[in-house]
Design an enzyme around this catalytic site. Structure first.
Site: not given
Ligand SMILES: *Cc1c(COP(=O)(O)O)cnc(C)c1O
Length: 369
Positions: A103, A174, A198
């Site tokens: 990511w 993030d 999530k």
């Protein structure tokens, strides 16, 4: 009796059962209005209140200072990979990235399309099995911002605390896979973003917490929807927001509050992760892949002695009502995602199954050596 099984999916992921029950009711008739949550105007009084309450609960959980705006946007964390540099990276400046996984690589890739970047540290040479140590981080001269991925969902590593950034440099994070899984000091950050699916709610809504002085930093020549100022000025209501997602997030925030807040979440998550890592450390069959000092409390990645045994493990686990354990395709092996809403009973059931599988397959593993 529940017809639900244990879900270890990395995302979208398990949600708290009380939230699902309340969402069921709200789909039919929310707040006694005679109209379901998905059917209300985003400009009406009913949604207005839901929106206010979600923001209030979000702020209360982490004590978000008034000097920050809380936005509910769309496009996932992936759109933030672009919006961050578009708004915060002026020409001639450099943005620094801590590259700790897939990511983070995707985040810097988008920044490169916008301007100059610098890799302040990377874990690529050890397959992202650990978080870089302080002395391995080398910032550029006066970066426009420093970007961090707090939890690396795919490799199962997590920053214990924020790295030290040069004075005055906004830290951008993030936090998609560990937001509100533990206390977070918002004041250390310039901007925090997290796709909801999530730890915070359903997919389709992205939480953005942005320090007010950064809101107007972007050029006004950007497309309107890509400027933070647009969404801040209209309180996320410039266009139709993801109304159901905001409702569900608000419910999740209230559930976290009722479970002891972020401190309560941290204790619960530490206990669950410890149970799994303790077992992995003692096992002669399975092994955890992340370095012990970098282990994630959210995503526990592990391997079995052979790929055949891994395939067998995943298949048999699924049959036993333990779902979503296959590792990401770029990492292989197994991954148990044990976010906030994952009940301790799910981890107990997983460990019991792992013990059973280990005993039954130990001889196959010895033969393969
Ligand atoms: C899942 C994930 C993303 C991607 O989020 P989208 O909402 O699908 O764009 C980004 N970063 C991290 C750390 C993730 O876990």
């Amino acid at each position: 009796m529940s017809d639900r099984i244990f879900n270890f999916s990395a995302g979208p992921a398990v949600l708290p059962e009380p939230v699902l029950r309340r969402a069921q009711d709200a789909l039919w008739n929310v707040a006694g209005s005679g109209i379901g949550i998905m059917e209300h105007s985003h400009r009406g009084k009913v949604f207005d209140r839901i929106h206010d309450e979600a923001e209030r609960a979000c702020r209360d959980l982490a004590g978000i200072p008034d000097s920050y705006d809380v936005l509910f946007l769309q496009g996932g964390a992936s759109l933030q990979f672009s919006m961050v540099p578009m708004n915060l990276l002026p020409a001639e400046r450099t943005a620094d990235y801590l590259v700790t996984g897939v990511w983070a690589q995707k985040a810097i890739k988008e920044a490169k399309l916008v301007g100059k970047t610098h890799v302040a540290a990377t874990g690529e040479s050890t397959h992202f099995d650990r978080i870089p140590r302080g002395e391995e981080i080398h910032w550029s001269e006066r970066p426009a911002y420093a970007h961090l991925t707090t939890n690396n969902t795919i490799y199962g590593t997590q920053w214990r605390t924020e790295p030290a950034v040069p004075a005055g440099v906004p830290l951008v994070a993030d936090t998609s896979s560990d937001m509100y899984s533990r206390p977070i000091d918002i004041a250390k950050y310039g901007l925090i973003y997290a796709g909801a699916q999530k730890n915070l709610g359903p997919s389709g809504v992205t939480l953005v917490i942005i320090r007010k002085d950064l809101i107007g930093a972007g050029p006004t020549t950007l497309p309107t929807m890509l400027q933070y100022r647009t969404h801040a000025a209209e309180r996320s209501l410039y266009n139709t927001p993801p109304t159901f997602g905001i409702f569900a997030m608000g419910e999740v925030f209230q559930w976290i509050q009722s479970e002891g807040g972020l401190q309560g979440m941290a204790q619960r998550n530490e206990a669950k992760a410890k149970r799994l890592y303790d077992y992995l450390d003692a096992s002669e069959f399975f092994r955890g892949t992340a370095q012990p000092d970098s282990r994630s409390l959210m995503n526990v990645c592990f391997r079995a002695p052979t790929e055949d045994l891994e395939e067998k493990f995943i298949k048999e686990a699924t049959k036993r009502g333990l779902d979503g354990l296959k590792g990401h395709r770029s990492a292989g092996g197994m991954r148990a995602s044990i976010y906030n809403a994952c009940p301790p009973a799910a981890v107990d059931a997983l460990v019991a199954f792992m013990q059973e599988f280990e005993t039954a397959n130990r001889s196959a593993a010895v033969a393969a050596r």
